[in-house]
Design an enzyme around this catalytic site. Structure first.
Site, PDB file in Angstrom:
ATOM      1  N   SER A 144      -1.924   9.021  -5.226  1.00 53.79           N
ATOM      2  CA  SER A 144      -1.329   7.721  -5.551  1.00 53.79           C
ATOM      3  C   SER A 144      -0.670   7.867  -6.921  1.00 53.79           C
ATOM      4  O   SER A 144      -0.995   8.797  -7.672  1.00 53.79           O
ATOM      5  CB  SER A 144      -2.458   6.688  -5.627  1.00 53.79           C
ATOM      6  OG  SER A 144      -2.043   5.537  -6.327  1.00 53.79           O
ATOM      7  N   TYR A 157     -11.446   4.632  -8.833  1.00 51.21           N
ATOM      8  CA  TYR A 157     -10.360   4.871  -7.875  1.00 51.21           C
ATOM      9  C   TYR A 157      -9.279   5.751  -8.518  1.00 51.21           C
ATOM     10  O   TYR A 157      -8.860   6.759  -7.939  1.00 51.21           O
ATOM     11  CB  TYR A 157      -9.765   3.552  -7.379  1.00 51.21           C
ATOM     12  CG  TYR A 157      -8.594   3.790  -6.451  1.00 51.21           C
ATOM     13  CD1 TYR A 157      -8.806   4.266  -5.151  1.00 51.21           C
ATOM     14  CD2 TYR A 157      -7.279   3.597  -6.871  1.00 51.21           C
ATOM     15  CE1 TYR A 157      -7.744   4.528  -4.305  1.00 51.21           C
ATOM     16  CE2 TYR A 157      -6.207   3.861  -6.023  1.00 51.21           C
ATOM     17  CZ  TYR A 157      -6.446   4.316  -4.738  1.00 51.21           C
ATOM     18  OH  TYR A 157      -5.391   4.592  -3.897  1.00 51.21           O
TER      19      TYR A 157
HETATM   20  N1  LIG Z   1      -1.887   1.054   0.187  1.00 51.36           N
HETATM   21  C1  LIG Z   1      -1.582   1.452  -1.035  1.00 51.36           C
HETATM   22  O1  LIG Z   1      -1.071   0.659  -1.860  1.00 51.36           O
HETATM   23  C2  LIG Z   1      -1.804   2.891  -1.432  1.00 51.36           C
HETATM   24  C3  LIG Z   1      -1.074   3.368  -2.531  1.00 51.36           C
HETATM   25  C4  LIG Z   1      -1.258   4.688  -2.928  1.00 51.36           C
HETATM   26  C5  LIG Z   1      -2.152   5.491  -2.266  1.00 51.36           C
HETATM   27  N2  LIG Z   1      -2.857   5.010  -1.211  1.00 51.36           N
HETATM   28  C6  LIG Z   1      -3.807   5.922  -0.562  1.00 51.36           C
HETATM   29  O2  LIG Z   1      -3.362   6.193   0.747  1.00 51.36           O
HETATM   30  C7  LIG Z   1      -4.470   6.409   1.620  1.00 51.36           C
HETATM   31  C8  LIG Z   1      -4.331   5.503   2.820  1.00 51.36           C
HETATM   32  O3  LIG Z   1      -4.327   4.163   2.356  1.00 51.36           O
HETATM   33  P1  LIG Z   1      -3.882   2.960   3.291  1.00 51.36           P
HETATM   34  O4  LIG Z   1      -3.060   2.068   2.454  1.00 51.36           O
HETATM   35  O5  LIG Z   1      -3.369   3.458   4.578  1.00 51.36           O
HETATM   36  O6  LIG Z   1      -5.323   2.260   3.476  1.00 51.36           O
HETATM   37  P2  LIG Z   1      -5.952   1.496   4.726  1.00 51.36           P
HETATM   38  O7  LIG Z   1      -4.902   0.782   5.480  1.00 51.36           O
HETATM   39  O8  LIG Z   1      -7.110   0.733   4.187  1.00 51.36           O
HETATM   40  O9  LIG Z   1      -6.496   2.703   5.645  1.00 51.36           O
HETATM   41  C9  LIG Z   1      -7.542   3.522   5.219  1.00 51.36           C
HETATM   42  C10 LIG Z   1      -7.917   4.483   6.326  1.00 51.36           C
HETATM   43  O10 LIG Z   1      -9.062   5.239   5.865  1.00 51.36           O
HETATM   44  C11 LIG Z   1     -10.081   5.185   6.873  1.00 51.36           C
HETATM   45  N3  LIG Z   1     -11.406   5.262   6.268  1.00 51.36           N
HETATM   46  C12 LIG Z   1     -11.874   4.597   5.190  1.00 51.36           C
HETATM   47  N4  LIG Z   1     -13.173   4.888   4.977  1.00 51.36           N
HETATM   48  C13 LIG Z   1     -13.541   5.764   5.964  1.00 51.36           C
HETATM   49  C14 LIG Z   1     -14.757   6.416   6.304  1.00 51.36           C
HETATM   50  N5  LIG Z   1     -15.904   6.227   5.600  1.00 51.36           N
HETATM   51  N6  LIG Z   1     -14.770   7.238   7.375  1.00 51.36           N
HETATM   52  C15 LIG Z   1     -13.644   7.431   8.097  1.00 51.36           C
HETATM   53  N7  LIG Z   1     -12.469   6.840   7.823  1.00 51.36           N
HETATM   54  C16 LIG Z   1     -12.419   6.019   6.769  1.00 51.36           C
HETATM   55  C17 LIG Z   1      -9.845   3.829   7.553  1.00 51.36           C
HETATM   56  O11 LIG Z   1     -10.379   3.830   8.864  1.00 51.36           O
HETATM   57  P3  LIG Z   1     -11.683   3.028   9.368  1.00 51.36           P
HETATM   58  O12 LIG Z   1     -11.877   1.841   8.490  1.00 51.36           O
HETATM   59  O13 LIG Z   1     -11.341   2.725  10.787  1.00 51.36           O
HETATM   60  O14 LIG Z   1     -12.773   4.037   9.246  1.00 51.36           O
HETATM   61  C18 LIG Z   1      -8.325   3.785   7.604  1.00 51.36           C
HETATM   62  O15 LIG Z   1      -7.856   4.506   8.720  1.00 51.36           O
HETATM   63  C19 LIG Z   1      -5.724   6.154   0.789  1.00 51.36           C
HETATM   64  O16 LIG Z   1      -6.256   7.386   0.370  1.00 51.36           O
HETATM   65  C20 LIG Z   1      -5.219   5.346  -0.416  1.00 51.36           C
HETATM   66  O17 LIG Z   1      -5.997   5.602  -1.552  1.00 51.36           O
HETATM   67  C21 LIG Z   1      -2.690   3.723  -0.779  1.00 51.36           C
END
Ligand SMILES: NC(=O)c1ccc[n+]([C@@H]2O[C@H](COP(=O)([O-])OP(=O)(O)OC[C@H]3O[C@@H](n4cnc5c(N)ncnc54)[C@H](OP(=O)(O)O)[C@@H]3O)[C@@H](O)[C@H]2O)c1
Length: 283
Positions: A144, A157
């Protein structure tokens, strides 16, 4: 006579039930190969599998909690049972928590180390040696723009994303000339459930910064990975933020981030400078 099984290469997306991981799985599926979707939510996985099939790929789903100690070996067993080998690994699973580190629940904070750091490292280190032996494939890790600085009011985080960037960039360098790529993707705010579940969406910082959608990040991430890039920062706003996070002195950057990462409603009217330091500076 013993016949060696022909293993088929698969793109394995960890964190594929929604958000950025689900979008990357859909982009990867255009190459018409096997895509293994991993997360906890069976409903989310079923929806992601439909995306993959409609994009031309063959979908496999595995419901797995990364907090389980045997998560990476369960994934390995699943791949073997389906005559698949992990050719590309996408580590997109992760979560965040906004708030002062001293007030957030300890277990939830340590869980970020388990999911964002330990599970990502274990998956990466379990599957990379095979890729190197085959001289093919690679790893795409989600960091990120938070990975470019310390982040008061979201301390663990930001630290976890800093780890992901450092780890991935070091591996990228180690693996030069092996035919295997490790790419780090560092998006700014993305319109996914993450913003709500982490509480980041309530912070002024995330209200001020423009958001992109998960499909945009996925397209940039996949293209960057395919061209062997070390780091992909999708979009001009994220690039400028990463630049500012790298070059602003800590004495300016840390109070600014700490302040912007409080909820708008947490902020009082004390203003800035000396008045702010006396009133809110220690928070
Ligand atoms: N959205 C943002 O603004 C943003 C910005 C920069 C970076 N990121 C990074 O990008 C990545 C994806 O984020 P996103 O925005 O797509 O988030 P999201 O929509 O909340 O999705 C998170 C994913 O991680 C899985 N997950 C979480 N805990 C888990 C566990 N204990 N076991 C297995 N799976 C797990 C969730 O699946 P289940 O809940 O079904 O298990 C889901 O598929 C993350 O690493 C986040 O830090 C996000």
């Amino acid at each position: 006579m013993n016949q060696l099984k022909q293993l088929r290469p698969a793109v394995v997306v960890v964190g594929a039930s929604r958000g950025i991981g689900r979008s990357i799985a859909k982009v990867a599926a255009r190459e018409r190969g096997a895509v293994v979707l991993v997360a906890r939510s069976t409903e989310g996985l079923a929806a992601a599998a439909m995306d993959v099939r409609s994009a031309g790929g063959e979908a496999f789903t595995l419901a797995l909690d990364l907090l389980a100690e045997d998560a990476s070996s369960s994934l390995q067993e699943f791949l073997s049972a389906n005559d698949l080998v992990c050719d590309v690994l996408v580590n997109s699973a992760g979560y965040g928590l906004r708030g002062a580190a001293t007030t957030l629940p300890l277990g939830d904070q340590l869980g970020m180390i388990d999911v964002n750091i330990r599970a990502l490292s274990e998956m990466t280190l379990r599957f990379l040696p095979g890729m190197v032996a085959r001289r093919s494939g690679g790893v795409l890790n989600l960091s990120s723009i938070a990975g470019f600085t310390a982040g008061p009011n979201m301390a663990l985080y930001y630290a976890s994303k800093g780890f992901v960037r450092s780890f991935s960039e070091a591996l990228h360098q180690e693996l030069r000339h092996t035919g295997v790529t490790v790419t780090c993707v560092a998006p700014g705010p993305v319109s996914t459930e993450f913003l709500e579940t982490s509480g980041a969406g309530q912070a002024r910082l995330f209200k001020v910064l423009p958001k992109v959608d998960a499909e945009y990040v996925a397209e940039h991430a996949w293209r960057g990975f395919k061209s062997g890039r070390r780091l992909v920062v999708p979009g001009i706003s994220a690039k400028l933020t990463a630049f500012a996070a790298t070059f602003l002195p800590a004495v300016v950057r840390l109070p600014l981030i700490g302040r912007l990462q409080r909820r708008s409603s947490d902020l009082c009217a004390c203003g800035s400078g000396k008045k702010f330091r006396e009133c809110c500076g220690a928070r």
